[in-house]
Design a protein around this motif. Structure first.
Motif, short mmCIF file in Angstrom:
data_model
loop_
_atom_site.label_atom_id
_atom_site.label_comp_id
_atom_site.label_asym_id
_atom_site.label_seq_id
_atom_site.Cartn_x
_atom_site.Cartn_y
_atom_site.Cartn_z
N GLU A 29 49.70 23.80 129.98
CA GLU A 29 50.16 24.78 130.97
C GLU A 29 50.58 26.08 130.29
OE1 GLU A 29 53.21 23.07 133.37
OE2 GLU A 29 51.97 21.35 133.91
N VAL A 30 51.28 25.96 129.17
CA VAL A 30 51.72 27.16 128.45
C VAL A 30 50.50 27.92 127.92
CG1 VAL A 30 52.91 27.96 126.36
CG2 VAL A 30 53.99 26.27 127.84
N ASN A 31 49.51 27.18 127.44
CA ASN A 31 48.31 27.82 126.92
C ASN A 31 47.53 28.52 128.03
OD1 ASN A 31 46.77 28.56 124.78
ND2 ASN A 31 45.64 26.65 124.63
N GLU A 32 47.53 27.95 129.23
CA GLU A 32 46.87 28.61 130.37
C GLU A 32 47.56 29.93 130.71
OE1 GLU A 32 46.74 25.91 133.64
OE2 GLU A 32 45.41 24.51 132.60
N VAL A 33 48.88 29.93 130.69
CA VAL A 33 49.63 31.16 130.96
C VAL A 33 49.35 32.19 129.87
CG1 VAL A 33 51.96 32.13 131.10
CG2 VAL A 33 51.43 29.99 132.28
N LEU A 34 49.29 31.74 128.62
CA LEU A 34 48.99 32.65 127.53
C LEU A 34 47.56 33.20 127.63
CD1 LEU A 34 50.70 30.89 124.48
CD2 LEU A 34 51.43 32.97 125.64
N GLN A 35 46.63 32.39 128.13
CA GLN A 35 45.26 32.87 128.29
C GLN A 35 45.18 33.95 129.37
OE1 GLN A 35 42.89 29.42 129.06
NE2 GLN A 35 42.58 28.95 126.88
N GLU A 36 45.97 33.79 130.42
CA GLU A 36 45.99 34.80 131.48
C GLU A 36 46.51 36.14 130.94
OE1 GLU A 36 48.31 33.23 134.64
OE2 GLU A 36 46.83 31.71 135.17
N GLU A 37 47.44 36.07 129.99
CA GLU A 37 47.98 37.30 129.40
C GLU A 37 47.09 37.83 128.28
OE1 GLU A 37 51.98 36.64 128.22
OE2 GLU A 37 52.66 36.17 130.23
N GLY A 38 46.13 37.04 127.85
CA GLY A 38 45.20 37.50 126.83
C GLY A 38 45.57 37.14 125.41
N SER A 39 46.53 36.27 125.21
CA SER A 39 46.91 35.89 123.85
C SER A 39 47.05 34.38 123.75
CB SER A 39 48.23 36.56 123.45
OG SER A 39 49.24 36.14 124.33
N ALA A 40 45.92 33.69 123.78
CA ALA A 40 45.93 32.23 123.73
C ALA A 40 46.06 31.75 122.29
CB ALA A 40 44.66 31.67 124.35
N LEU A 41 46.69 30.60 122.12
CA LEU A 41 46.83 29.95 120.83
C LEU A 41 46.10 28.62 120.85
CD1 LEU A 41 50.65 30.41 120.14
CD2 LEU A 41 48.79 31.58 118.99
N PRO A 42 45.65 28.15 119.71
CA PRO A 42 45.10 26.79 119.68
C PRO A 42 46.20 25.78 120.01
CG PRO A 42 44.47 28.00 117.71
CD PRO A 42 45.46 28.85 118.46
N MET A 43 45.83 24.71 120.65
CA MET A 43 46.82 23.70 121.08
C MET A 43 47.59 23.12 119.90
SD MET A 43 46.88 23.43 124.34
CE MET A 43 47.54 21.83 124.67
N GLU A 44 46.90 22.91 118.79
CA GLU A 44 47.54 22.32 117.62
C GLU A 44 48.61 23.26 117.06
OE1 GLU A 44 44.11 22.73 117.71
OE2 GLU A 44 43.73 20.72 118.49
N THR A 45 48.29 24.54 117.06
CA THR A 45 49.25 25.52 116.55
C THR A 45 50.48 25.61 117.44
OG1 THR A 45 47.41 26.80 115.67
CG2 THR A 45 49.53 27.91 115.84
N LEU A 46 50.26 25.63 118.73
CA LEU A 46 51.37 25.70 119.68
C LEU A 46 52.26 24.46 119.57
CD1 LEU A 46 52.61 27.31 122.03
CD2 LEU A 46 51.13 26.01 123.57
N GLU A 47 51.64 23.30 119.52
CA GLU A 47 52.39 22.06 119.42
C GLU A 47 53.14 21.98 118.08
OE1 GLU A 47 51.66 17.26 119.93
OE2 GLU A 47 50.02 18.66 120.26
N ALA A 48 52.50 22.39 117.00
CA ALA A 48 53.15 22.34 115.69
C ALA A 48 54.33 23.30 115.61
CB ALA A 48 52.13 22.66 114.60
N SER A 49 54.19 24.47 116.20
CA SER A 49 55.28 25.44 116.15
C SER A 49 56.49 24.97 116.97
CB SER A 49 54.82 26.81 116.61
OG SER A 49 54.41 26.77 117.95
N VAL A 50 56.24 24.36 118.12
CA VAL A 50 57.35 23.85 118.94
C VAL A 50 58.04 22.69 118.22
CG1 VAL A 50 57.94 22.70 121.10
CG2 VAL A 50 56.42 24.66 121.12
N HIS A 51 57.27 21.81 117.60
CA HIS A 51 57.87 20.70 116.86
C HIS A 51 58.66 21.19 115.65
CE1 HIS A 51 56.53 17.07 118.87
NE2 HIS A 51 55.36 17.66 119.09
#
Length: 142
Positions: free
Chosen positions: A38-60
């Motif tokens: 869901e967070v990645n979908e919101v980021l894609q709408e804004e034009g700055s998507a991240l790979p899922m692994e990067t997003l998950e690793a940064s939150v962890h």
């Protein structure tokens, strides 16, 4: 001997809030993978998507950092609270509370604002308040 009831009560509240911070960090580690989508979908709408692994690793990584920093601050505050029992160690206690506040400020990027402010105030109170000395001596007749 100064009564340091205010410092002790605020110290206990700060410790409790730091322990809640450890729980918040653990909560960040248990986020469901669908949330990342869901967070990645919101980021894609804004034009700055991240790979899922990067997003998950940064939150962890931030969750682990939040837990460790909050635990270190809680331990420093507990030791500082134990040193408040005597007036001679009040300076050391104040320094420990100030180090705990700086640790919370830097390590949590300001998200642990309330316990950080409490630890800072306690540290300053412990350093500034001095025991009362008698100004009346027996050398001069009254």
């Amino acid at each position: 001997m100064i009564k340091r009831k205010g410092e002790k009560i605020m110290g206990i509240i700060g410790i409790i809030l730091s322990v809640i911070g450890v729980g918040f960090g653990a909560l960040m580690l248990s986020i469901d993978p669908s949330y990342y989508e869901e967070v990645n979908e919101v980021l894609q709408e804004e034009g700055s998507a991240l790979p899922m692994e990067t997003l998950e690793a940064s939150v962890h990584a931030f969750g682990i950092q939040f837990m460790v920093v909050s635990a270190i601050a809680a331990v420093l505050a507990i030791v500082g609270l134990l040193f408040l029992k005597t007036d001679r160690r009040a300076v050391l206690s104040g320094i420990l509370f100030l180090v705990s506040a700086v640790t919370l400020l830097i390590g949590t990027v300001g998200l642990a604002f309330v316990p950080m402010v409490l630890m800072f105030i306690i540290g300053l109170m412990s350093l500034i308040r001095k025991p009362n000395t008698d100004i009346h001596t027996n050398e001069y007749p009254s």
